[in-house]
Design a protein around this motif. Structure first.
Motif, mmCIF file in Angstrom:
data_model
loop_
_atom_site.group_PDB
_atom_site.id
_atom_site.type_symbol
_atom_site.label_atom_id
_atom_site.label_comp_id
_atom_site.label_asym_id
_atom_site.label_seq_id
_atom_site.Cartn_x
_atom_site.Cartn_y
_atom_site.Cartn_z
ATOM 1 N N LEU A 180 53.295 -12.239 94.551
ATOM 2 C CA LEU A 180 52.723 -12.758 93.305
ATOM 3 C C LEU A 180 52.779 -14.281 93.265
ATOM 4 N N ILE A 181 53.895 -14.850 93.722
ATOM 5 C CA ILE A 181 53.973 -16.316 93.797
ATOM 6 C C ILE A 181 52.909 -16.846 94.757
ATOM 7 N N ALA A 182 52.764 -16.177 95.905
ATOM 8 C CA ALA A 182 51.753 -16.594 96.887
ATOM 9 C C ALA A 182 50.339 -16.476 96.321
ATOM 10 N N SER A 183 50.122 -15.481 95.459
ATOM 11 C CA SER A 183 48.766 -15.254 94.925
ATOM 12 C C SER A 183 48.286 -16.386 94.036
ATOM 13 N N GLY A 184 49.222 -17.192 93.539
ATOM 14 C CA GLY A 184 48.830 -18.310 92.695
ATOM 15 C C GLY A 184 48.452 -19.554 93.467
ATOM 16 N N GLN A 185 48.615 -19.502 94.801
ATOM 17 C CA GLN A 185 48.248 -20.629 95.661
ATOM 18 C C GLN A 185 46.817 -20.444 96.180
ATOM 19 N N PRO A 186 46.194 -21.506 96.677
ATOM 20 C CA PRO A 186 44.861 -21.346 97.284
ATOM 21 C C PRO A 186 44.939 -20.372 98.462
ATOM 22 N N LEU A 187 44.090 -19.360 98.429
ATOM 23 C CA LEU A 187 44.097 -18.329 99.460
ATOM 24 C C LEU A 187 42.762 -18.300 100.185
ATOM 25 N N PRO A 188 42.763 -17.965 101.468
ATOM 26 C CA PRO A 188 41.482 -17.787 102.158
ATOM 27 C C PRO A 188 40.748 -16.571 101.599
ATOM 28 N N GLU A 189 39.457 -16.539 101.787
ATOM 29 C CA GLU A 189 38.664 -15.415 101.270
ATOM 30 C C GLU A 189 39.052 -14.096 101.917
ATOM 31 N N ASN A 190 39.791 -14.152 103.003
ATOM 32 C CA ASN A 190 40.229 -12.935 103.678
ATOM 33 C C ASN A 190 41.157 -12.102 102.802
ATOM 34 N N VAL A 191 41.874 -12.749 101.881
ATOM 35 C CA VAL A 191 42.783 -12.019 100.991
ATOM 36 C C VAL A 191 41.960 -11.401 99.873
ATOM 37 N N ILE A 192 41.954 -10.062 99.822
ATOM 38 C CA ILE A 192 41.060 -9.353 98.912
ATOM 39 C C ILE A 192 41.794 -8.646 97.772
ATOM 40 N N GLY A 193 43.126 -8.656 97.795
ATOM 41 C CA GLY A 193 43.862 -7.995 96.718
ATOM 42 C C GLY A 193 45.360 -8.114 96.897
#
Length: 324
Positions: A180-193
């Motif tokens: 959840l902490i990681a999800s708030g950072q800029p993520l590549p489009e590869n992360v889908i959920g």
């Protein structure tokens, strides 16, 4: 001894006592000695809630050990070697990057998760977090440094499996807080959920929650816990939190939590859910203790996950319970 000297002595004694208290708190809460580790022994979570599921947990672990896998490692931002294992469902399938809980290991907490991911047509990449399992380190930071490791693993998966790889971040307990902490950072489009199972809202809140259950006054002791983390662990437990991070999340998140969780209260997932800015779903598993939602209610867990994936364009194949 003159008064100024006495005052100076008392001040020095108080500072020394504060530093000692902070160090003891650091050792108890954040430090892992790792002496006498036995990776061949099947590790079980401690607590009476897990006893009814003991044989099933052992069963999943033995099945996991019989699966073929590839082993990988990366170097963390602070020089630790972190290790993970990849279990393929089928070529090209979405990969669930799985992170375990506090004082756990990938094998102990995520063995059943491999077969859960296979049941929806996903491959599994199990990570031993820092200070755990086969990875290096001695300090657990409640998702603060672990979330940075998670982002490095995401970059590794994209580099290794190619620019078209689809990744779902999946964590349980502290692992859920980490993703959840990681999800708030800029993520590549590869992360889908993101799948977050029984995660807490912040390091401070879960530490204080445990203190209350142990009849330790948080207002008195928590400042020393934080000081110990900063002085001896090199991190601030209040620098990041799941509940703040999800305000900036842009990928769909499914939250799971048992309503009989005596370690991380169900309300924490509810609060994370309310704060989450992205498409989201909260699934409450009746009668499930901490980390036991899937084992308690496999069919309901999978049905909720399949529906969530379908609603949010995440590839998933409904195998039901046939792969379990």
């Amino acid at each position: 001894m003159k008064l100024p000297a006495i005052l100076l002595f008392l001040a020095a004694a108080m500072i020394l006592l504060a530093l000692l208290t902070a160090y003891l708190c650091f050792r108890i809460v954040f430090y892992v000695s790792r002496k006498g580790e036995n990776h061949e022994e099947i590790s079980l979570p401690k607590g009476k809630a897990y006893q009814p599921y003991k044989e099933e947990i052992i069963h999943w672990t033995k099945r996991k050990r019989a699966l073929p896998y590839e082993e990988f490692s990366i170097r963390s931002f602070d020089g630790l070697t972190l290790r993970g294992r990849y279990y393929e469902c089928e070529p090209g399938a979405p990969i669930e990057l799985m992170l375990h809980g506090y004082h756990g290991t990938a094998e102990r907490d995520m063995s059943a998760g491999i077969f859960r991911s296979f049941s929806v047509g996903h491959s599994a990449f199990l990570v031993d977090q820092r200070a755990s399992g086969y990875s290096d380190g001695h300090v657990i930071s409640f998702g603060i440094n672990e979330s940075r490791d998670c982002l490095q693993w995401v970059d590794f998966l994209v580099q290794h499996f190619g620019p078209d790889v689809r990744i779902m971040l999946a964590g349980i307990s502290m692992g859920a807080a980490t993703v959840l902490i990681a999800s708030g950072q800029p993520l590549p489009e590869n992360v889908i959920g993101v799948l977050a199972d029984c995660g807490f809202t912040s390091a401070k809140e879960i530490i204080c929650e445990v203190m209350k259950k142990l009849h330790i006054p948080p207002k008195m002791l928590y400042p020393f816990v934080r000081l110990g983390a900063r002085l001896y662990g090199g991190f601030d437990p209040e620098s990041r939190s799941p509940i703040k991070a999800v305000e900036h999340c842009r990928v769909p998140v499914i939250f799971y939590h048992g309503d009989d969780d005596e370690l991380v209260p169900h309300r924490m997932s509810a609060e994370n859910y309310e704060a989450c800015a992205s498409p989201k779903k909260l699934v409450t598993i009746t009668g499930a203790g901490h980390g036991l939602s899937f084992i308690r209610e496999k069919e309901g867990y999978l049905q909720a996950l399949i529906a969530f994936c379908q609603e949010n364009g995440i590839p998933a194949t409904d195998h039901g319970l046939t792969r379990l």
